[in-house]
Scaffold this active site. Structure first.
Site, PDB file in Angstrom:
ATOM      1  N   GLU A   1      15.134  11.290  42.842  1.00  0.00           N
ATOM      2  CA  GLU A   1      15.024   9.917  43.326  1.00  0.00           C
ATOM      3  C   GLU A   1      13.579   9.514  43.555  1.00  0.00           C
ATOM      4  OE1 GLU A   1      15.614  12.203  47.263  1.00  0.00           O
ATOM      5  OE2 GLU A   1      15.815  12.523  45.112  1.00  0.00           O
TER       6      GLU A   1
ATOM      7  N   HIS B   1      13.734  16.475  43.898  1.00  0.00           N
ATOM      8  CA  HIS B   1      14.077  15.106  44.268  1.00  0.00           C
ATOM      9  C   HIS B   1      13.941  14.156  43.079  1.00  0.00           C
ATOM     10  CE1 HIS B   1      14.442  15.544  48.663  1.00  0.00           C
ATOM     11  NE2 HIS B   1      13.621  16.558  48.490  1.00  0.00           N
TER      12      HIS B   1
ATOM     13  N   CYS C   1      18.364  18.557  47.028  1.00  0.00           N
ATOM     14  CA  CYS C   1      17.586  19.326  47.994  1.00  0.00           C
ATOM     15  C   CYS C   1      18.492  19.895  49.096  1.00  0.00           C
ATOM     16  CB  CYS C   1      16.432  18.488  48.544  1.00  0.00           C
ATOM     17  SG  CYS C   1      15.175  19.480  49.392  1.00  0.00           S
TER      18      CYS C   1
END
Length: 197
Positions: free
Chosen positions: A196, A194, A108
């Site tokens: 994660e 993202h 990002c």
């Protein structure tokens, strides 16, 4: 059999909101957990992850000889701003890539900073925010790398990369964001979304 040491420097470009931080820790903690889990599947690689808070006044940066790869987190901050810490971070990424030839990974905001460091224009998206799990249409390189035709990631951004930096390739696009990732084999891997989360 000896383990290969992988030294990762995580540049924490923000702090997660309190409920996330209470449950999962800092961005460095989150990446540490994910990377360890992924490396367990590969075997024979030992992870040494060091975190650096680069937003604080007078941040400490890792010495290039002390890491094998640098990883930039996401952030609520705007990658196109000329705030001192953002300019310092951008110069550090330039040095990592151009002078020290270290691989760089970005998520990002990190994706945007790396693109900026490599000469691409970044800024607010005139189409607005991208917030949700969004599918990306992958380029031929993206398909080859991810072994899929489309790939969905959690998105939470308004700022975007407007052009692919010289020498990089675009990994894919979504309806309102034309550059969802940039890639140079063994040198640069960035995504706008993202993974994660």
């Amino acid at each position: 059999m000896s383990l290969q040491l992988l030294r990762v420097a995580v540049l924490e470009c923000d702090t997660p909101i309190d409920p996330i931080k209470a449950k999962y820790g800092t961005y460095g903690d989150i990446f540490d957990n994910h990377l360890k889990e992924g490396l367990e599947r590969i075997g024979d690689v030992e992870l040494q992850l060091t975190r650096f808070d680069v937003v604080q006044p007078f941040p400490e940066y890792p010495k290039p000889d002390d890491f094998d790869v640098v990883h930039l987190s996401g952030s609520k901050h705007d990658s196109y701003k000329d705030e001192p810490w953002i300019l310092t971070l951008t110069r550090f990424v330039q040095d990592c890539y151009l002078i020290h030839h270290k691989p760089v990974i970005g998520i990002c905001f990190g994706h945007q900073i790396i693109a900026r460091a490599l000469g691409a224009r970044v800024g607010p998206n005139v189409s607005g925010w991208e917030v949700a799990v969004e599918p990306m249409s992958l380029t031929s390189v993206g398909k080859q790398l991810l072994r899929k035709d489309t790939f969905s990631l959690h998105m939470m951004h308004r700022d975007i990369v407007y052009e692919v930096p010289p020498g990089c390739v675009n990994l894919g696009s979504s309806l309102i964001c034309g550059i969802q990732g940039i890639y140079i084999p063994k040198r640069i891997l960035c995504v706008q979304g993202h993974p994660e989360y």
